[in-house]
Motif scaffolding. Structure first.
Motif, short mmCIF file in Angstrom:
data_model
loop_
_atom_site.label_atom_id
_atom_site.label_comp_id
_atom_site.label_asym_id
_atom_site.label_seq_id
_atom_site.Cartn_x
_atom_site.Cartn_y
_atom_site.Cartn_z
N PRO A 267 -62.64 -107.40 14.42
CA PRO A 267 -62.81 -108.16 13.17
C PRO A 267 -63.75 -109.36 13.31
O PRO A 267 -64.26 -109.86 12.30
CB PRO A 267 -61.39 -108.63 12.84
N ASP A 268 -64.00 -109.83 14.54
CA ASP A 268 -64.96 -110.92 14.67
C ASP A 268 -66.16 -110.52 15.52
O ASP A 268 -66.82 -111.37 16.12
CB ASP A 268 -64.27 -112.18 15.22
N THR A 272 -69.59 -107.28 12.42
CA THR A 272 -68.56 -107.44 11.39
C THR A 272 -68.84 -108.70 10.58
O THR A 272 -68.74 -108.72 9.35
CB THR A 272 -67.16 -107.54 12.02
N VAL A 286 -60.79 -108.27 6.85
CA VAL A 286 -60.81 -109.25 7.94
C VAL A 286 -59.93 -110.45 7.59
O VAL A 286 -59.19 -110.96 8.43
CB VAL A 286 -62.27 -109.70 8.23
N ALA A 290 -56.11 -107.57 8.47
CA ALA A 290 -56.14 -107.42 9.93
C ALA A 290 -54.98 -108.16 10.59
O ALA A 290 -54.73 -109.32 10.28
CB ALA A 290 -57.47 -107.93 10.49
N VAL A 319 -64.14 -101.21 10.93
CA VAL A 319 -63.70 -102.46 11.53
C VAL A 319 -62.20 -102.30 11.69
O VAL A 319 -61.51 -101.91 10.73
CB VAL A 319 -64.03 -103.67 10.63
N ASP A 321 -58.34 -103.65 13.52
CA ASP A 321 -57.70 -104.84 14.11
C ASP A 321 -57.19 -104.62 15.52
O ASP A 321 -56.87 -105.57 16.22
CB ASP A 321 -56.58 -105.37 13.21
#
Ligand code: ANZ
Ligand code: ZN
Length: 904
Positions: A267-268, A272, A286, A290, A319, A321
């Motif tokens: 997510p980071d 993304t 996000v 997540a 994406v 988590d």
């Protein structure tokens, strides 16, 4: 209470003063046989609790034991004196952390003295003194000079309540809470200083194998924390929607590349973050969905595709988590057929599940055999290694070979090693710690190290404010740049207190040294620490940092040791009713009260005999009382002996058989206790010492007159076996017993006494004890079963010699026909039916046969122990050899199990 027992208060005070006057705990300067014994130094909270008492009694007992064995012992104590609680306490009480800390130290030092711990207080250190923390700053500079200290913008764990950054290790639990205050931890971007512990990851990991003096659990925790994994880095081309980038992914299973059906980003992940700006679904995922800690994998499709570098296939990009940003590269290829999490993700999202590894068939030969059938992975992933299938040219290869081949053949693929360990972030936004020796130049010099000549950078006066008091110390902050001489601002971060404890064991070897953190020659003498003792809560951080810093100092400063702690003992908890003693549970027993009521010796002895040091145990007031009664009984016994003028002689002669028994028991106690002290199993050693005291008491009471030489030796041995654990009363009694000192001569201290020695073999001693105990038990049984009220004579008959020979043959033999083998011995064969019958018994019990003493030794041992049976049954006891006894009795006698004949 105390009037019933011995005067523990007077005894303990007297000897604490005598020790101090004679400086008995000063560490020797010349060391021939150095032993370094160390307890993890405490945080000076102001109160010694039972956990401390246990920890430090263990080291104290061991240090005293080694010293009596003739070693030169270093056994120091100090204070882990920086840290948040002092700062918080100072705020609450409107004082400052320094005064508060030193008050606490004074109180705790006093409590430690009252426990009788034998520290060399000349070596005391407190990490909050500039004398000490100067060397933290020096160490930081050295790391920096070697390229191992770095400033980085980093996402850090931030505790909003403590207003400080926390190391990963200080964040606890599934929901990530502060280890100090339990508040939920947040993430923030900050400039932080890091020490590059990851440079040492391999050595830190590999050396764990050699730490065989450490508990396996701690070694495993360290291995897991370092978390080394071998794998492959694959490069995927990610494209679509304005994105066109190469993205690396780490995998331990390159052999499953043909089964990759999706690609996933953290997510980071930087991509993304680009998508979040443009794609509402991704942003919503996000920001709201997540949940990296959740049980279920969640994800969102991005519309991008990733090209599988092995197969050329286009994979959908999600994406997700469960992709962690600080593991590998923050991106992965998803293989639902062979990874459980990916399988769960496929069930949720509907991506394909393709089997590409089959279980290896028995006797499989990749050269000649057909490729096995693919397994059914629709319900669950097949996660083991096996044989590659559905994998193009790689099909048929074993997993490991497929991994190697795919990695070698694929463009942009490379073998890589991956660690869970991260660099050590040491910056803390706090006052009560070591100032990081850096200034920030207002011109162009950037962050500049404070020169060594200007160390220490001392803390300014404390300012009671919210946030970091150093930020408010304007005068202190304003300084000049060492490089350009222009204006500069001091770094206001201080160091993690784990820096202090990462090398304190080196400071003790030369605590007053003014121009270096430690003297390398003294360090050569003492290091590594032979025995380190502390709480299991330090299994990872403190021990890993200490190992790291030691290795660094070995490389950078020529320290000759690369591992700081040879043996490690993690002591168990002191509990009350099965629960850890703690303020919050409200079940704390105060060591001070126990010392007042029963004395330090009782507290120490109770704790050390209650359980093996590694085990948890329950505090028991009854146990404490009974320990106190034991010490009282011992003092009475020694007093009686002394009052009788050093003997209990009457007109009669002492019985030599009884004296021999007691002598043997003294030797046995020494042999067993010595072995157990060596292993730090104090509970077993102390049982032995207490057993000996019981034997001596019986000896005096029932076998008068006791042989004064034997009694004196027995008492002196008992006192010395107890001395490491009950040092005060040991001094008192030792003084009574050792009457050798010339008038005017300084009496020898028990702490300097020689450890008793004995030639006894433990195995033999234990066989003898078992024989005596079994024989006594047999007499009890017979008296009981036959209902004999008042036996008039007891005869114990030893087995004939041929039975001992037969037993010995049976133990050594692995022949199927044991009786046949026995009958080859003419002297056994001559016994006829009796030999056959005994041979059958031996055959039947063959698995359980155990060695016994030789017949002559059994005879002697039982003659020596006869007085115990005599006094128990109040009847004369005779011990007879087989040749002198009636046949019908002899028939029942066996090695280790004499026949017993009781006359009513
Ligand atoms: C493909 C694959 C196939 C993997 C397979 C495993 C099994 P473990 O599982 O502990 O050995 N991985 C890579 N980067 C990750 C990240 N940033 N966050 C979470 N997981 C990540 O760890 C290695 C595996 O973890 C890697 O191997 C990768 O999934 C996943 F049948 O790649 B694997
Ligand atoms: Zn400058």
């Amino acid at each position: 209470m105390s009037q019933e027992g011995y005067d523990h208060t007077a005894v303990e005070k007297r000897w604490q003063e005598a020790w101090a006057d004679a400086s008995v705990y000063r560490t020797p300067d010349d060391v021939d046989d150095p032993t370094y014994v160390l307890g993890m130094y405490p945080y000076p909270s102001g109160k010694l609790h039972m956990g401390h008492v246990r920890n430090y009694t263990i080291t104290d007992a061991y240090a005293r034991y080694r010293r009596m064995r003739g070693d030169d012992v270093l056994h120091p104590m100090g204070w882990d004196a920086f840290g948040l609680p002092a700062e918080n306490a100072a705020k609450e009480r409107d004082t400052n952390p320094r005064d508060w800390t030193f008050d606490c130290i004074d109180t705790m030092r006093g409590q430690m003295r009252s426990m009788g711990f034998g520290y060399d207080w000349d070596r005391e250190i407190a990490t909050c003194t500039p004398d000490y923390y100067e060397w933290n700053q020096w160490l930081f500079r050295r790391f920096h000079e070697e390229g191992l200290a770095e400033q980085r913008d980093a996402e850090v764990n931030w505790c909003p309540d403590c207003e400080t950054v926390l190391a990963d290790e200080q964040v606890e639990g599934e929901d990530e809470r502060c280890w100090r205050c339990d508040h939920l931890v947040e993430q923030r971007e900050l400039e932080q200083w890091f020490l590059s512990i990851t440079e040492y990851a391999d050595e830190l990991l590999d050396c764990i194998d050699d730490l065989d003096g450490w508990p396996d659990s701690v070694r495993q925790m360290q291995r897991n924390w370092i978390g080394r994994q071998e794998g492959t880095r694959l490069t995927f081309a990610v494209s679509g929607d304005g994105v066109d980038e190469s993205v690396e992914a780490f995998t331990t299973r390159a052999d499953t590349a043909f089964g990759a059906t999706f690609f996933a980003l953290a997510p980071d992940h930087p991509i993304t973050e680009e998508l979040v700006a443009a794609d509402d679904d991704v942003r919503e995922f996000v920001e709201e969905v997540a949940d990296p800690e959740g049980d279920e994998p969640n994800g969102v499709a991005t519309g991008l595709t990733a090209t599988n570098p092995v197969t050329g296939a286009e994979l959908p990009v999600f994406v997700a988590d469960f992709v962690l940003s600080d593991v590998g590269t923050g991106a992965l290829m998803g293989v639902p057929g062979h990874d459980d999490r990916d399988h769960a993700f496929a069930e949720k999202t509907g991506v394909d599940v393709v089997p590409v590894v089959a279980p290896e068939p028995e006797g499989y030969d990749p050269e000649t055999d057909a490729v096995p059938d693919a397994p059914d992975v629709s319900e669950a992933a097949f996660t083991d290694d096996g044989v590659a299938v559905n994998s193009g040219d790689y099909s048929g290869l074993r997993s490991a070979d497929a991994r190697a081949a795919i990695t070698a053949d694929t463009d942009g693929a490379a073998l890589t090693t991956q660690y869970r360990l991260r660099d050590w972030g040491i910056s803390r936004q706090r006052y009560w710690g070591t100032p990081i020796p850096v200034v920030h130049c207002h011109d162009d010099c950037g962050s500049v190290l404070v020169p060594e000549a200007d160390l220490p950078v001392e803390l300014p006066e404390f300012i009671n404010t919210t946030g970091n008091p150093l930020d408010a110390a304007e005068e202190w902050k304003a300084t000049t740049c060492p490089e350009c001489g222009g204006p500069a601002t001091r770094e206001t971060d201080t160091m993690d207190t784990f820096v202090d404890s990462s090398w304190y064991f080196l400071r003790y070897v030369s605590p007053d040294l003014a121009d270096a953190p430690f003297d390398p020659d003294r360090a050569d003498d003492w290091m590594p620490v032979d025995q380190y003792v502390g709480g299991i809560e330090h299994a990872v951080m403190h021990l890993l940092y200490s190992r790291f810093v030691t290795k660094f100092l070995a490389d950078a400063e020529g320290l000759t040791t690369r591992e700081p702690f040879t043996n490690l003992l993690a002591q168990g908890m002191v509990q009350l009713d099965g629960e850890k003693m703690s303020k919050s549970v409200g079940n704390v027993v105060s060591p001070q009260r126990i010392v007042d009521e029963y004395g330090a010796d009782t507290a120490r002895l109770f704790m050390m005999q209650a359980a093996q040091p590694e085990r948890d145990f329950d505090w028991s007031e009854e146990g404490v009382r009974s320990t106190y009664r034991f010490i009282t009984r011992l003092t009475r016994l020694v007093e009686e002996y002394a009052n009788a003028g050093g003997s209990t002689v009457t007109d009669a002669d002492p019985d030599p058989a009884v004296a021999a028994y007691v002598d043997d028991e003294i030797d046995a106690a020494v042999a067993v206790a010595t072995e157990e002290y060596d292993d730090l199993t104090f509970n077993v050693a102390l049982r032995e010492a207490q057993g000996l005291v019981g034997t001596l008491r019986n000896y005096v009471d029932y076998a008068a007159p006791a042989d004064p030489a034997v009694l004196n030796r027995g008492l002196s041995v008992a006192v010395r076996l107890l001395a490491p654990v009950t040092p005060h009363v040991a001094e008192e009694l030792y003084e009574t017993l050792e009457t050798d000192a010339e008038p005017g001569e300084t009496p020898a201290f028990a702490v300097d006494a020689d450890w008793p020695t004995s030639d006894a073999d433990r195995g033999t001693a234990e066989m003898r004890r078992r024989l005596v105990e079994n024989t006594r038990e047999d007499v009890r049984q017979i008296v009981d079963v036959a209902g004999i009220e008042d036996p008039s004579a007891i005869d114990v008959v030893i087995a004939p010699d041929w039975k001992y020979d037969a037993l010995e043959i049976a133990i050594a033999s692995d022949a199927d026909n044991l009786i046949g083998e026995l009958m080859q011995e003419s002297h056994i064969r001559e016994e006829g039916d009796a030999a056959a019958a005994y041979g059958q018994d031996l055959q039947a019990e063959r698995e359980a046969l155990s060695e016994t003493l030789p017949g002559d030794d059994e005879y002697e041992a039982l003659r020596a122990a006869a007085w115990l049976i005599e006094r128990e049954f109040d009847a004369p006891v005779s011990v007879t050899r087989a040749a002198d006894a009636a046949d019908d009795v002899v028939r029942k006698a066996e090695p280790g199990r004499p026949a017993i004949d009781i006359t009513e």
